[in-house]
Scaffold this active site. Structure first.
Site, PDB file in Angstrom:
ATOM      1  N   ASN A  20       0.869  -1.181   0.000  1.00 40.28           N
ATOM      2  CA  ASN A  20       0.000   0.000   0.000  1.00 40.28           C
ATOM      3  C   ASN A  20       0.904   1.230   0.000  1.00 40.28           C
ATOM      4  O   ASN A  20       1.493   1.559   1.018  1.00 40.28           O
ATOM      5  CB  ASN A  20      -0.883  -0.048   1.262  1.00 40.28           C
ATOM      6  CG  ASN A  20      -1.685   1.224   1.444  1.00 40.28           C
ATOM      7  OD1 ASN A  20      -1.783   2.045   0.539  1.00 40.28           O
ATOM      8  ND2 ASN A  20      -2.269   1.378   2.628  1.00 40.28           N
ATOM      9  N   TRP A  21       1.012   1.867  -1.165  1.00 40.65           N
ATOM     10  CA  TRP A  21       1.933   3.006  -1.274  1.00 40.65           C
ATOM     11  C   TRP A  21       1.370   4.277  -0.654  1.00 40.65           C
ATOM     12  O   TRP A  21       2.058   5.274  -0.543  1.00 40.65           O
ATOM     13  CB  TRP A  21       2.275   3.254  -2.753  1.00 40.65           C
ATOM     14  CG  TRP A  21       3.308   2.315  -3.299  1.00 40.65           C
ATOM     15  CD1 TRP A  21       3.718   1.134  -2.740  1.00 40.65           C
ATOM     16  CD2 TRP A  21       4.080   2.479  -4.496  1.00 40.65           C
ATOM     17  NE1 TRP A  21       4.690   0.559  -3.519  1.00 40.65           N
ATOM     18  CE2 TRP A  21       4.930   1.364  -4.607  1.00 40.65           C
ATOM     19  CE3 TRP A  21       4.111   3.447  -5.493  1.00 40.65           C
ATOM     20  CZ2 TRP A  21       5.817   1.195  -5.670  1.00 40.65           C
ATOM     21  CZ3 TRP A  21       4.995   3.285  -6.562  1.00 40.65           C
ATOM     22  CH2 TRP A  21       5.840   2.172  -6.641  1.00 40.65           C
ATOM     23  N   LYS A  22       0.074   4.252  -0.323  1.00 44.41           N
ATOM     24  CA  LYS A  22      -0.571   5.453   0.246  1.00 44.41           C
ATOM     25  C   LYS A  22      -0.339   6.652  -0.681  1.00 44.41           C
ATOM     26  O   LYS A  22      -0.313   6.475  -1.894  1.00 44.41           O
ATOM     27  CB  LYS A  22      -0.074   5.691   1.673  1.00 44.41           C
ATOM     28  CG  LYS A  22      -0.187   4.425   2.530  1.00 44.41           C
ATOM     29  CD  LYS A  22       0.053   4.650   3.985  1.00 44.41           C
ATOM     30  CE  LYS A  22      -0.062   3.327   4.718  1.00 44.41           C
ATOM     31  NZ  LYS A  22       0.031   3.448   6.156  1.00 44.41           N
ATOM     32  N   HIS A 112      -9.454   1.421   5.007  1.00 46.99           N
ATOM     33  CA  HIS A 112      -8.171   1.606   5.693  1.00 46.99           C
ATOM     34  C   HIS A 112      -8.381   2.596   6.833  1.00 46.99           C
ATOM     35  O   HIS A 112      -9.149   3.552   6.706  1.00 46.99           O
ATOM     36  CB  HIS A 112      -7.114   2.118   4.707  1.00 46.99           C
ATOM     37  CG  HIS A 112      -5.736   2.095   5.298  1.00 46.99           C
ATOM     38  ND1 HIS A 112      -5.321   3.022   6.230  1.00 46.99           N
ATOM     39  CD2 HIS A 112      -4.702   1.238   5.141  1.00 46.99           C
ATOM     40  CE1 HIS A 112      -4.071   2.734   6.593  1.00 46.99           C
ATOM     41  NE2 HIS A 112      -3.679   1.645   5.955  1.00 46.99           N
ATOM     42  N   GLU A 114      -6.728   4.972   7.876  1.00 46.00           N
ATOM     43  CA  GLU A 114      -6.456   6.380   7.543  1.00 46.00           C
ATOM     44  C   GLU A 114      -7.663   7.007   6.855  1.00 46.00           C
ATOM     45  O   GLU A 114      -7.939   8.192   7.028  1.00 46.00           O
ATOM     46  CB  GLU A 114      -5.182   6.463   6.683  1.00 46.00           C
ATOM     47  CG  GLU A 114      -3.940   6.230   7.533  1.00 46.00           C
ATOM     48  CD  GLU A 114      -2.755   5.629   6.790  1.00 46.00           C
ATOM     49  OE1 GLU A 114      -2.743   5.621   5.547  1.00 46.00           O
ATOM     50  OE2 GLU A 114      -1.827   5.159   7.489  1.00 46.00           O
ATOM     51  N   GLU A 182      -5.296  -4.738  10.705  1.00 48.56           N
ATOM     52  CA  GLU A 182      -4.249  -3.739  10.886  1.00 48.56           C
ATOM     53  C   GLU A 182      -4.503  -2.952  12.169  1.00 48.56           C
ATOM     54  O   GLU A 182      -5.323  -2.011  12.175  1.00 48.56           O
ATOM     55  CB  GLU A 182      -4.245  -2.756   9.711  1.00 48.56           C
ATOM     56  CG  GLU A 182      -3.995  -3.388   8.369  1.00 48.56           C
ATOM     57  CD  GLU A 182      -3.395  -2.371   7.395  1.00 48.56           C
ATOM     58  OE1 GLU A 182      -2.288  -2.622   6.924  1.00 48.56           O
ATOM     59  OE2 GLU A 182      -4.032  -1.338   7.153  1.00 48.56           O
ATOM     60  N   GLY A 188       2.766   2.330  10.723  1.00 46.08           N
ATOM     61  CA  GLY A 188       3.772   3.375  10.577  1.00 46.08           C
ATOM     62  C   GLY A 188       4.517   3.723  11.852  1.00 46.08           C
ATOM     63  O   GLY A 188       5.212   4.732  11.920  1.00 46.08           O
ATOM     64  N   SER A 227       3.508  -2.050  10.268  1.00 44.57           N
ATOM     65  CA  SER A 227       4.952  -2.123  10.504  1.00 44.57           C
ATOM     66  C   SER A 227       5.583  -3.464  10.121  1.00 44.57           C
ATOM     67  O   SER A 227       6.538  -3.911  10.766  1.00 44.57           O
ATOM     68  CB  SER A 227       5.284  -1.770  11.962  1.00 44.57           C
ATOM     69  OG  SER A 227       4.942  -0.426  12.226  1.00 44.57           O
ATOM     70  N   GLY A 248       2.847  -1.145   4.220  1.00 46.47           N
ATOM     71  CA  GLY A 248       2.894   0.266   3.852  1.00 46.47           C
ATOM     72  C   GLY A 248       4.315   0.682   3.513  1.00 46.47           C
ATOM     73  O   GLY A 248       4.834   0.399   2.430  1.00 46.47           O
ATOM     74  N   GLY A 249       4.986   1.328   4.466  1.00 46.17           N
ATOM     75  CA  GLY A 249       6.310   1.916   4.239  1.00 46.17           C
ATOM     76  C   GLY A 249       7.297   0.978   3.560  1.00 46.17           C
ATOM     77  O   GLY A 249       8.011   1.384   2.628  1.00 46.17           O
TER      78      GLY A 249
HETATM   79  P1  PGA Z   1       2.969   0.337   7.523  1.00 46.96           P
HETATM   80  O1  PGA Z   1       1.486   0.577   6.954  1.00 46.96           O
HETATM   81  O2  PGA Z   1       3.464  -0.958   6.962  1.00 46.96           O
HETATM   82  O3  PGA Z   1       3.757   1.530   7.018  1.00 46.96           O
HETATM   83  O4  PGA Z   1       2.856   0.310   8.999  1.00 46.96           O
HETATM   84  C1  PGA Z   1       0.605  -0.498   6.776  1.00 46.96           C
HETATM   85  C2  PGA Z   1      -0.705   0.001   6.224  1.00 46.96           C
HETATM   86  O5  PGA Z   1      -1.170   1.085   6.624  1.00 46.96           O
HETATM   87  O6  PGA Z   1      -1.319  -0.669   5.387  1.00 46.96           O
END
Ligand code: PGA
Length: 266
Positions: A20-22, A112, A114, A182, A188, A227, A248-249
Site C-alpha cells: 500500500n503506497w498510500k 483503511h 487512515e 491492521e 507506521g 509495521s 505500507g512503508g
Molecule cells: P505500515 O502501513 O506498513 O507503514 O505500517 C501499513 C498500512 O497502513 O497498510
C-alpha cells in the site's frame, strides 16, 4: 492457542503480499516496481517466490494505469486504495471502482484506518464501498483494526468483530474479498503485536468468518498489516491464520518489499 490442524488449514490458503503506497510514489518510483519484477522473474535457487504467493502493489491512482501496463506480463498485480460508492456521475475528483478497473486495478483497499479517520468512513460506508468493488468485478481488501485506546481498554476483539460484521458485505467470498487486520497503533510506528497476540486475533477473525460464511470462512485470506518489514516478516507470516501482509512503508523500496515476499520462498 494454535494447533496443527489450524496451521495446515492456513497453508491451503494461498498467501497475498500487498503493498500500500498510500500518498507516495512518483513516476520514478516505477523503477522500484521493475526491480521487484526482475528479481521475481529470475527467482532464487530456481524457485520464483511468485509460485507460492500472490503479489500486489496499490500505488496512488495516478500511477495505476502505467503500472498495470508495465506489469501486464508480470505476476505482480495492481490495486487501488479507495473508491467512490457510485458507478459514475457528478462526483468531482472521485473515482469509481469501474474507473479503477478500467485503469487496470484488480483489487481495491476499502476501510483503511487512515480513510476511516481522515474521511470519517463508517463501517456502513466501508461495506457499501466493498459492494461497489464487487459490482465492478474486483477484489475488496477490507481493513479492520483497533486503536491504541481501544486496545488498552481491552476492546480489541469487540472492535474487530464489529468491523468484520458490519464492513464485510453479504456476498463476500474468498475470491472477491480479503480481510486485512491492521491494528491502528501499529501502522507506521515500528510497533507490532507479539506473534501470539496476532495468532489469537486472527483465530478469532477466522471464527467470525466461519460463523458467517460457513465452510467458505476457512478459505478467506486474512492479512496482517502494521509495521511489517523484512526483519519481522518471517515471524509474523508463520503465525497460524496469517495469510500474508498488507505492507505500507516497506513496500516503497524494492529490497524491503522483496525481503518480505521472500518469506514465502520455498
Ligand atoms: P505500515 O502501513 O506498513 O507503514 O505500517 C501499513 C498500512 O497502513 O497498510
Amino acid at each position: 492457542m494454535t494447533d496443527n490442524r489450524e496451521a495446515s488449514a492456513t497453508h491451503e490458503v494461498r498467501p497475498l503480499i500487498a503493498g500500500n503506497w498510500k500518498m507516495n510514489g512518483v513516476k520514478a518510483s516505477l523503477s522500484e516496481v521493475m526491480a521487484i519484477h526482475d528479481a521475481l522473474s529470475k527467482g532464487t535457487n530456481g524457485t520464483p517466490a511468485t509460485e507460492s504467493v500472490d503479489i500486489m502493489i496499490c500505488p496512488p491512482a495516478t500511477l495505476i494505469m502505467v503500472m498495470a501496463e508495465i506489469l501486464a506480463q508480470s505476476p505482480i498485480r495492481v490495486g487501488a486504495q479507495d473508491c467512490h460508492i457510485a458507478e459514475k456521475g457528478a462526483h468531482t475528483g472521485d473515482l469509481s471502482a469501474e474507473l479503477l478497473a478500467d485503469a487496470g486495478a484488480e483489487a481495491i483497499i476499502v476501510g483503511h484506518s487512515e480513510r476511516r479517520e481522515d474521511h470519517a468512513e463508517t463501517d456502513s460506508i466501508v461495506r457499501t464501498k466493498a459492494d461497489a468493488v464487487h459490482r465492478a468485478g474486483l477484489m475488496a481488501i477490507v481493513c479492520i483494526g483497533e486503536t491504541a485506546g481501544q486496545r488498552e481498554a481491552g476492546l480489541t476483539m469487540d472492535v474487530v468483530s464489529r468491523q468484520l460484521e458490519k464492513s464485510v458485505p453479504e456476498n463476500a467470498n474468498a475470491e472477491n474479498c480479503v480481510i486485512a487486520y491492521e491494528p491502528v497503533w501499529a501502522i507506521g510506528t515500528g510497533l507490532t503485536p507479539k506473534p501470539d497476540e496476532v495468532g489469537q486475533i486472527h483465530h478469532e477473525i477466522r471464527n467470525v468468518l466461519k460463523e458467517r460464511f460457513a465452510g467458505e470462512g476457512d478459505k478467506f485470506r486474512i492479512l496482517y498489516g502494521g509495521s511489517v518489514k523484512p526483519s519481522n516478516a518471517t515471524e509474523l507470516m508463520q503465525v497460524s491464520n496469517v495469510n500474508g501482509a498488507l505492507v505500507g512503508g516497506a513496500s516503497l523500496k524494492a529490497d524491503d518489499f522483496l525481503g518480505i515476499i521472500k518469506t514465502y520462498k520455498t
